[in-house]
Scaffold this active site. Structure first.
Site, PDB file in Angstrom:
ATOM      1  N   TYR A 197      25.551 -13.013   6.626  1.00  0.00           N
ATOM      2  CA  TYR A 197      24.254 -12.514   6.313  1.00  0.00           C
ATOM      3  C   TYR A 197      24.026 -12.765   4.772  1.00  0.00           C
ATOM      4  CZ  TYR A 197      20.854  -9.596   4.390  1.00  0.00           C
ATOM      5  OH  TYR A 197      19.588  -9.094   3.973  1.00  0.00           O
ATOM      6  N   GLY A 198      22.834 -13.110   4.585  1.00  0.00           N
ATOM      7  CA  GLY A 198      21.962 -13.641   3.747  1.00  0.00           C
ATOM      8  C   GLY A 198      22.707 -13.371   2.181  1.00  0.00           C
ATOM      9  N   GLY A 199      22.420 -11.910   1.739  1.00  0.00           N
ATOM     10  CA  GLY A 199      22.842 -11.620   0.215  1.00  0.00           C
ATOM     11  C   GLY A 199      24.655 -12.049   0.292  1.00  0.00           C
ATOM     12  N   SER A 248      16.176  -3.013  -3.758  1.00  0.00           N
ATOM     13  CA  SER A 248      15.964  -3.738  -2.536  1.00  0.00           C
ATOM     14  C   SER A 248      15.138  -3.303  -1.579  1.00  0.00           C
ATOM     15  CB  SER A 248      17.484  -4.056  -2.040  1.00  0.00           C
ATOM     16  OG  SER A 248      18.279  -4.709  -2.601  1.00  0.00           O
ATOM     17  N   ALA A 249      14.049  -3.899  -1.127  1.00  0.00           N
ATOM     18  CA  ALA A 249      13.277  -3.263  -0.087  1.00  0.00           C
ATOM     19  C   ALA A 249      12.367  -2.430  -0.614  1.00  0.00           C
ATOM     20  CB  ALA A 249      13.874  -2.801   1.214  1.00  0.00           C
ATOM     21  N   GLY A 251       9.469  -3.589  -2.391  1.00  0.00           N
ATOM     22  CA  GLY A 251       8.198  -3.956  -2.940  1.00  0.00           C
ATOM     23  C   GLY A 251       8.094  -4.870  -3.677  1.00  0.00           C
ATOM     24  N   ASN A 254       6.098  -7.837  -1.994  1.00  0.00           N
ATOM     25  CA  ASN A 254       4.428  -7.555  -1.796  1.00  0.00           C
ATOM     26  C   ASN A 254       3.930  -7.695  -3.080  1.00  0.00           C
ATOM     27  OD1 ASN A 254       3.747  -6.705   1.133  1.00  0.00           O
ATOM     28  ND2 ASN A 254       6.170  -6.401   0.782  1.00  0.00           N
ATOM     29  N   ASP A 277      12.153 -12.313  -6.921  1.00  0.00           N
ATOM     30  CA  ASP A 277      13.395 -11.613  -6.582  1.00  0.00           C
ATOM     31  C   ASP A 277      14.471 -11.692  -7.770  1.00  0.00           C
ATOM     32  OD1 ASP A 277      15.023  -9.641  -4.626  1.00  0.00           O
ATOM     33  OD2 ASP A 277      16.379 -11.490  -4.775  1.00  0.00           O
ATOM     34  N   ASN A 373      16.186  -4.884   8.546  1.00  0.00           N
ATOM     35  CA  ASN A 373      16.428  -5.549   7.321  1.00  0.00           C
ATOM     36  C   ASN A 373      16.229  -7.146   8.015  1.00  0.00           C
ATOM     37  OD1 ASN A 373      17.156  -6.480   4.637  1.00  0.00           O
ATOM     38  ND2 ASN A 373      19.180  -6.497   5.078  1.00  0.00           N
ATOM     39  N   ARG A 375      14.969 -10.690   8.012  1.00  0.00           N
ATOM     40  CA  ARG A 375      14.474 -11.551   6.976  1.00  0.00           C
ATOM     41  C   ARG A 375      13.650 -12.784   7.403  1.00  0.00           C
ATOM     42  NH1 ARG A 375      15.257  -9.349   1.323  1.00  0.00           N
ATOM     43  NH2 ARG A 375      16.039  -7.211   2.030  1.00  0.00           N
TER      44      ARG A 375
HETATM   45  P1  GTP Z   1      14.317  -7.349  -1.316  1.00  0.00           P
HETATM   46  O1  GTP Z   1      13.966  -8.720  -0.761  1.00  0.00           O
HETATM   47  O2  GTP Z   1      15.567  -6.483  -0.588  1.00  0.00           O
HETATM   48  O3  GTP Z   1      14.685  -7.388  -2.777  1.00  0.00           O
HETATM   49  O4  GTP Z   1      13.006  -6.434  -1.283  1.00  0.00           O
HETATM   50  P2  GTP Z   1      11.550  -6.330  -2.092  1.00  0.00           P
HETATM   51  O5  GTP Z   1      11.576  -5.404  -3.158  1.00  0.00           O
HETATM   52  O6  GTP Z   1      10.977  -7.810  -2.043  1.00  0.00           O
HETATM   53  O7  GTP Z   1      10.751  -5.522  -0.787  1.00  0.00           O
HETATM   54  P3  GTP Z   1       9.526  -6.115  -0.226  1.00  0.00           P
HETATM   55  O8  GTP Z   1       8.222  -6.403  -1.131  1.00  0.00           O
HETATM   56  O9  GTP Z   1       9.736  -6.891   0.982  1.00  0.00           O
HETATM   57  O10 GTP Z   1       9.092  -4.678   0.594  1.00  0.00           O
HETATM   58  C1  GTP Z   1      10.030  -3.762   1.216  1.00  0.00           C
HETATM   59  C2  GTP Z   1       9.231  -2.797   2.162  1.00  0.00           C
HETATM   60  O11 GTP Z   1       8.534  -1.982   1.180  1.00  0.00           O
HETATM   61  C3  GTP Z   1       8.115  -3.425   3.294  1.00  0.00           C
HETATM   62  O12 GTP Z   1       8.479  -2.655   4.389  1.00  0.00           O
HETATM   63  C4  GTP Z   1       7.000  -3.148   2.743  1.00  0.00           C
HETATM   64  O13 GTP Z   1       6.052  -3.105   3.668  1.00  0.00           O
HETATM   65  C5  GTP Z   1       7.046  -1.959   1.811  1.00  0.00           C
HETATM   66  N1  GTP Z   1       6.276  -1.846   0.801  1.00  0.00           N
HETATM   67  C6  GTP Z   1       6.064  -2.775  -0.252  1.00  0.00           C
HETATM   68  N2  GTP Z   1       4.973  -2.605  -1.281  1.00  0.00           N
HETATM   69  C7  GTP Z   1       4.654  -1.315  -0.629  1.00  0.00           C
HETATM   70  C8  GTP Z   1       3.703  -0.417  -1.166  1.00  0.00           C
HETATM   71  O14 GTP Z   1       2.946  -0.778  -2.392  1.00  0.00           O
HETATM   72  N3  GTP Z   1       3.309   0.756  -0.591  1.00  0.00           N
HETATM   73  C9  GTP Z   1       4.225   1.159   0.275  1.00  0.00           C
HETATM   74  N4  GTP Z   1       3.848   2.331   0.881  1.00  0.00           N
HETATM   75  N5  GTP Z   1       4.972   0.217   0.894  1.00  0.00           N
HETATM   76  C10 GTP Z   1       5.330  -0.789   0.284  1.00  0.00           C
HETATM   77  C1  SPV Z   2      18.275  -7.707  -1.759  1.00  0.00           C
HETATM   78  O1  SPV Z   2      19.008  -6.863  -0.899  1.00  0.00           O
HETATM   79  O2  SPV Z   2      17.876  -7.167  -2.840  1.00  0.00           O
HETATM   80  C2  SPV Z   2      17.586  -8.980  -1.387  1.00  0.00           C
HETATM   81  C3  SPV Z   2      18.321  -9.460   0.102  1.00  0.00           C
HETATM   82  O3  SPV Z   2      16.863  -9.611  -1.961  1.00  0.00           O
HETATM   83  S1  SPV Z   2      19.710 -10.140  -0.120  1.00  0.00           S
HETATM   84  O4  SPV Z   2      19.752 -11.570  -0.443  1.00  0.00           O
HETATM   85  O5  SPV Z   2      20.331  -9.700   1.049  1.00  0.00           O
HETATM   86  O6  SPV Z   2      20.502  -9.580  -1.171  1.00  0.00           O
HETATM   87 MN    MN Z   3      16.410  -8.407  -3.861  1.00  0.00          MN
END
Ligand code: GTP
Ligand code: SPV
Ligand code: MN
Length: 594
Positions: A197-199, A248-249, A251, A254, A277, A373, A375
């Site tokens: 897996y990725g990370g 992580s995850a 935003g 986005n 990231d 999760n 990707r």
């Molecule tokens: P990693 O790659 O794990 O480091 O995550 P990340 O921080 O880049 O998160 P990412 O932008 O992929 O967003 C993760 C989740 O959060 C997604 O399901 C998005 O739809 C949700 N999300 C992102 N921005 C917002 C926001 O402004 N509002 C809400 N409600 N959800 C958001």
């Molecule tokens: C995170 O989990 O913060 C990611 C995905 O960006 S991973 O590369 O699996 O760590």
């Molecule tokens: Mn990350």
């Protein structure tokens, strides 16, 4: 390709242990990509997707026991346990090498060992780091090719004596009981075994660019952070850059690819994605912190990505993308929860099983077609708004740091710290509700300082000290803010629409940096006067606006206990300044209560 003696020696030593049938040195060419992809398609490791609608795209499914980073199997292996600190798993280097050696020994019999040279950061930049990953997975090779500057050029840049991070990865039998993600900061070495897996396995990313790099950064007085980097250009040509750390995850991708909402479009902003990231930052001679993105691709969360939430990501992943753990539709295209298209009547789910729309499991809940999760891996250059400064040796100057997390009830939509040291405290006390990006109970609140809890390669008490120190060294310190896009009403609905609308908040942040707008003083810092947020084209009830900016003294006082408990584990190693900020905050909160 020049194979430097010191590299060759190490490769052969590792090969003696892993015993692959063959050793193959990757040059990073297009021809190589095609050849390896074809081999992986033949073996079933990858599946080719619809050539017309998703040119160059493939699908990969990981083992169902191997879908997110396994933090409990991730170790920092330093001679002294205190150097890893209380928030990291620790193993002595001796024991770690011994345990992993047992699993690695003979694990590549019948397989090929790929030698993957890569550079984190622009080739030739004084701030870049070279790594070489040995792996028995073509999936890893192809991902590294997208995520880093990979191949012959990276090896050339290393030179005959160059220092590099020794990265060894083997899938072995993908057994969770024989999985170890080991970091040896003292040896500049990473060993990862038993995962695909990725990370856990793209060792340039979290393992090198954060865990190993952060340990180098404190010694060399720079910063390696879990941050996106975003540029906001005004019609007059001025571009200001912000770097933001969300767990992580939460935003980052986005925000990094944000599209201005309709109501702000007439202001003529252009948005530039520098990174989504990881940020490496150095203090320049001008006293500013300059940030570069060491990566060359995106490894982003798929579910929830659509033309509405993130059109730039949708365009980025329309070609040349590796999808991991999404659903497959009968026409050879992919689907996930939160896709633009409605659920397909039938599909193959992320585990390769037949799936039907509306299917429920034993618990009565809908069975997801894609893993939460799941990707995408896509080239940086595919992003339609990628910054033209991506290859600049020093990166971009940072005006503001933004911390954030998922807090349903506590944190207001945005607030500004009082000064740098208080800002460090705000980052150090960040907390967020757990997501699917790491194994564990989703929704549980955990403290995740600077979004670095799983990624700091040394004692976090020293890490806070390093942040304080950088504030002294940088004469032009970025202002530090905190945001929370995830505050909910009593029914659990998000109060703030998020995504592109977040630009309204970034606007306020930048105006504060330029000293052009006031702030309302509260015990936790400055919040905006709601009338200073440009709400053109966005209807929010007065009640929602009020809730978004409310600082509830009692809830905050309750939060302090959790922080005390968190700080306590660092003992005397925690900088006094952190306790001082803690006490100041308590006093400010109590003063309001009176
Ligand atoms: P990693 O790659 O794990 O480091 O995550 P990340 O921080 O880049 O998160 P990412 O932008 O992929 O967003 C993760 C989740 O959060 C997604 O399901 C998005 O739809 C949700 N999300 C992102 N921005 C917002 C926001 O402004 N509002 C809400 N409600 N959800 C958001
Ligand atoms: C995170 O989990 O913060 C990611 C995905 O960006 S991973 O590369 O699996 O760590
Ligand atoms: Mn990350």
């Amino acid at each position: 390709m020049i194979k430097y003696a010191h590299v060759k020696e190490w490769v052969h030593e590792m090969a003696q242990m892993c015993q692959p049938d063959e050793i193959y040195w990757c040059d990073g060419s297009e021809e190589e990509r095609e050849r390896l992809t074809a081999a992986a398609v033949k073996s079933g490791e990858l599946m080719e997707l619809n050539r017309d609608t998703l040119p160059g795209c493939v699908l990969h499914r990981t083992n169902p026991n191997d879908v997110a980073r396994t933090e409990d199997l991730t170790f920092i292996c330093t001679s002294f346990q205190g150097d890893a600190g209380p928030t990291n798993n620790w193993m002595s280097p001796r024991e770690a090498y011994r345990k992993a050696r047992e699993i690695f020994t003979g694990s590549m019999k019948g397989r090929t060992m790929y030698v993957v040279p890569f550079s984190m950061g622009p080739l030739g930049s004084p701030f870049s780091k070279t790594g070489i990953e040995l792996t028995d997975s073509i999936y890893v090779v192809l991902n590294m090719r997208l995520m880093t500057r990979m191949g012959e050029q990276a090896l050339d840049a290393l030179g005959p004596q160059g220092e590099f991070t020794r990265c060894l990865h083997g899938k072995a039998d993908v057994d969770i009981n024989r999985r170890l993600i080991l970091h040896f900061p003292e040896d500049n070495t990473i060993w990862s075994v038993g995962s695909g897996y990725g990370g856990n396995v793209l060792l340039g990313k979290k393992c090198l660019a954060l865990r190993i790099a952060s340990a180098q950064a404190i010694r060399e007085k720079w910063m390696a952070e879990h941050m996106l980097i975003l540029g906001i250009e005004e019609p007059n040509g001025r571009i200001q850059y912000v770097a933001a750390a969300f767990p992580s995850a939460c935003g980052k991708t986005n925000l990094a690819m944000l599209v201005p909402p309709e109501g702000l479009r007439k202001k003529g902003y252009r948005i530039w994605t520098v990174g989504d990231d990881i940020a490496w930052m150095h203090i320049e001679t001008d006293g500013w912190l300059w940030a570069l993105n060491p990566e060359m691709g995106f490894f982003g969360v798929v579910p929830g990505t659509n033309r509405n939430t993130n059109p730039n990501a949708m365009e980025t992943i329309a070609r040349d993308t590796i999808f991991t753990n999404v659903a497959l539709r009968p026409d050879g295209t992919v689907w996930w929860e939160g896709h633009d298209d409605p659920p397909p009547p039938e599909a193959i789910d992320w585990q390769g099983r037949p799936w039907k729309s509306g299917m429920t499991g034993k618990d009565g809940k809908a069975v997801p077609a894609a893993h939460p999760n799941a990707r995408f891996t896509a080239p940086f250059m595919n992003c339609p708004i990628h910054s033209f400064r991506y290859d600049h040796h020093r990166g971009v100057p940072i005006s503001a740091f933004i911390f954030g997390g998922r807090r349903a009830h506590l944190a207001p939509l945005v607030y500004e710290s009082i000064n740098w040291d208080h800002g460090v405290y705000v980052g150090a006390t960040m907390a967020s509700e757990r997501t699917a990006a790491q194994v564990g109970k989703i929704g549980e609140v955990r403290r995740d300082p600077m979004a670095m809890l799983p990624f700091c390669g040394y004692n976090m008490a020293d890490y806070f000290g390093h942040w304080l120190d950088m504030g002294v060294r940088a004469t032009h310190r970025p202002k530090i803010f905190h945001v929370n896009w995830f505050r909910t009403d009593d029914e659990g609905h998000f109060l703030w629409p998020g995504f592109g609308e977040n630009l309204r908040i970034v606007e306020w942040v930048l105006a504060r940096c330029r000293g052009e707008v006031g702030g309302v003083e509260t015990p936790i810092g400055y919040v905006p006067d709601p009338k200073d947020i440009d709400m053109t084209g966005l209807e929010l009830s007065e009640e929602a606006m009020h809730k978004l900016f409310t600082v509830n003294t009692d809830t905050w006082l309750g939060e302090l206990d959790g922080i005390t408990e968190f700080f306590d584990q660092f003992g005397t190693r925690l900088p006094d300044e952190m306790w001082r900020q803690h006490e100041l905050l308590r006093q400010r909160l109590l003063a309001v209560g009176k």
